[in-house]
Design a protein around this motif. Structure first.
Motif, PDB file in Angstrom:
ATOM      1  N   CYS A   1     -23.836 -36.733  42.622  1.00  0.00           N
ATOM      2  CA  CYS A   1     -22.678 -35.737  41.804  1.00  0.00           C
ATOM      3  C   CYS A   1     -22.932 -34.365  41.707  1.00  0.00           C
TER       4      CYS A   1
ATOM      5  N   ILE B   1     -12.949 -31.158  40.264  1.00  0.00           N
ATOM      6  CA  ILE B   1     -13.416 -32.237  39.553  1.00  0.00           C
ATOM      7  C   ILE B   1     -14.720 -32.066  39.217  1.00  0.00           C
TER       8      ILE B   1
ATOM      9  N   HIS C   1     -20.349 -36.828  36.568  1.00  0.00           N
ATOM     10  CA  HIS C   1     -21.474 -36.527  35.748  1.00  0.00           C
ATOM     11  C   HIS C   1     -22.182 -38.006  35.789  1.00  0.00           C
TER      12      HIS C   1
ATOM     13  N   ARG D   1     -19.003 -40.500  35.203  1.00  0.00           N
ATOM     14  CA  ARG D   1     -17.682 -40.008  34.623  1.00  0.00           C
ATOM     15  C   ARG D   1     -17.114 -38.833  35.424  1.00  0.00           C
ATOM     16  N   ILE D   2     -15.900 -38.672  35.080  1.00  0.00           N
ATOM     17  CA  ILE D   2     -15.354 -37.563  35.634  1.00  0.00           C
ATOM     18  C   ILE D   2     -14.578 -36.431  34.817  1.00  0.00           C
ATOM     19  N   THR D   3     -14.768 -35.336  34.883  1.00  0.00           N
ATOM     20  CA  THR D   3     -14.087 -34.203  34.389  1.00  0.00           C
ATOM     21  C   THR D   3     -13.106 -33.543  35.303  1.00  0.00           C
ATOM     22  N   GLU D   4     -11.986 -33.168  34.697  1.00  0.00           N
ATOM     23  CA  GLU D   4     -10.864 -32.618  35.684  1.00  0.00           C
ATOM     24  C   GLU D   4     -10.865 -31.037  35.242  1.00  0.00           C
ATOM     25  N   ALA D   5     -11.090 -30.142  36.318  1.00  0.00           N
ATOM     26  CA  ALA D   5     -10.898 -28.701  35.935  1.00  0.00           C
ATOM     27  C   ALA D   5      -9.630 -28.161  36.039  1.00  0.00           C
TER      28      ALA D   5
ATOM     29  N   ALA E   1      -8.189 -41.767  32.197  1.00  0.00           N
ATOM     30  CA  ALA E   1      -7.648 -40.916  31.240  1.00  0.00           C
ATOM     31  C   ALA E   1      -6.328 -40.625  31.304  1.00  0.00           C
TER      32      ALA E   1
ATOM     33  N   GLN F   1     -12.011 -40.304  28.551  1.00  0.00           N
ATOM     34  CA  GLN F   1     -12.578 -39.872  29.828  1.00  0.00           C
ATOM     35  C   GLN F   1     -12.221 -40.851  30.879  1.00  0.00           C
ATOM     36  N   THR F   2     -12.347 -40.511  32.355  1.00  0.00           N
ATOM     37  CA  THR F   2     -12.255 -41.471  33.211  1.00  0.00           C
ATOM     38  C   THR F   2     -13.615 -41.616  33.580  1.00  0.00           C
ATOM     39  N   ALA F   3     -14.250 -43.190  33.653  1.00  0.00           N
ATOM     40  CA  ALA F   3     -15.532 -43.463  33.780  1.00  0.00           C
ATOM     41  C   ALA F   3     -15.798 -44.877  33.979  1.00  0.00           C
TER      42      ALA F   3
END
Length: 362
Positions: free
Chosen positions: A118, A128, A131, A142-146, A184, A208-210
């Protein structure tokens, strides 16, 4: 390193091109074609290598096989020189994900390896972020999108989770069954394919996407080394979860289910152990009864043996710590009547429950 995030069947080695079931949505092939279009290139050679007729891209209901997805991904990554297949604002040249795998392979256990994956992925792109976290018994990736990933968003997010999970399974040489998968974005037209892709309850339009899984897998030691990694990268073996029959935590997970008292009382002495059948346990573990028995055998255990172990432990504990009547101890240990409990207990210990209780209290 091949990205086989969208492979929805067992690995290619098990089936021929004509025999393999077609379950991977054509939408993911369209995403690859779009990556070509953005580079002012044509996907003709890649489609031909994968034996995908161009007109198939116009059919919303079309599906392709795992082998076809492997072939078109391989061709596209090399032609585009982009292992991300157009997801990010800059290309990830061929070998990028192999580099991440090398940075993780020396880890002592999966938790460290995934955390490194990660962290180092952030060095490749900031579009992205991945985490890894654990809370209680549950681990979450999980993934966060910037930034807005546009029409390639679904393909990107699905691929990232599948690749990380597949690599994790390979590193510890074990299935890692998921507890859940959340995305998400709204449910796509091919939402039914997600049940095959992730083999877990799937939620769309989530916060969230996870993916979530049992946190105990994070403590498993890595069973691969640099030599194995070089071989895997050289032959580009599919990193799919479904090729792993063995679940190295299966015995512990079955024992936990068998030892969880009914009624949600946790370890409360009054709660009876559940009388789970093989069918019930298999359903809870998202496998077939036949697979459950086979995998337990591979781990040197049997379902009946685990049931006896859990019941014996509970009965011994209650006989030692409480003055409850034998009939109540039998019920709490998951027996239908006192007579069958006494017979089983004598087989385990050579004593009746009453004799055992007197002996431990002398």
């Amino acid at each position: 390193m091949k990205s086989l995030a969208t492979t929805a069947e067992p690995p290619w080695s098990a089936l021929s091109a004509t025999q393999a079931p077609a379950a991977t949505p054509i939408a993911f092939v369209r995403a690859i074609a779009l990556a070509y279009e953005r580079r002012n290139m044509r996907p003709d050679r890649a489609l031909a290598q994968a034996q995908i007729a161009p007109e198939l891209l116009l059919d919303d209901q079309a599906r392709i096989t795992a082998w076809q997805m492997e072939q078109i991904s391989d061709a596209a990554m090399q032609e585009l020189d982009d292992e991300a297949l157009g997801w990010f604002h800059r290309r990830l040249p061929w070998g990028s994900y192999g580099m991440l795998a090398r940075a993780s392979i020396s880890s002592p256990h999966l938790g460290v390896a995934l955390a490194r994956w990660c962290r180092h992925h952030g060095l490749l792109t900031d579009d992205i972020a991945l985490h890894l976290g654990a809370e209680g018994d549950t681990a979450t990736l999980r993934i966060t999108e910037a930034r807005d990933l546009g029409p390639l968003r679904e393909f990107c997010l699905v691929s990232m989770l599948r690749n990380a999970l597949g690599l994790s399974c390979w590193m510890v040489d074990s299935r890692i069954p998921l507890l859940s998968a959340q995305f998400a974005f709204a449910a796509p037209a091919h939402a039914e394919a997600y049940g095959v892709l992730f083999r877990a309850p799937v939620t769309f339009s989530a916060a969230q996407t996870a993916i979530t899984f049992d946190a105990r897998y994070l403590a498993l030691p890595l069973r691969r080394d640099e030599v194995a990694l070089r071989e895997m990268l050289q032959h580009a073996l599919p990193l799919t979860v479904l090729q792993y029959r063995r679940d190295r935590l299966l015995v512990q997970r079955v024992r936990q289910l068998l030892g969880a008292p009914q009624g949600g009382h946790g370890g409360h002495a009054a709660a009876a152990l559940p009388q789970h059948s093989a069918e019930t346990l298999a359903h809870l573990l998202h496998v077939s009864p036949r697979t459950l028995h086979r995998q337990l055998k591979e781990e040197g255990a049997t379902l009946q043996g685990l049931k006896d172990e859990v019941r014996r432990t509970r009965a011994v504990d209650l006989l030692h710590r409480t003055d409850r009547p034998i009939k109540q101890v039998a019920e709490a240990a998951g027996f239908v009547n006192e007579k069958s409990f006494i017979r089983a207990f004598r087989g385990w210990t050579g004593q009746s429950p009453a004799e055992f209780r007197r002996a431990v209290r002398v």
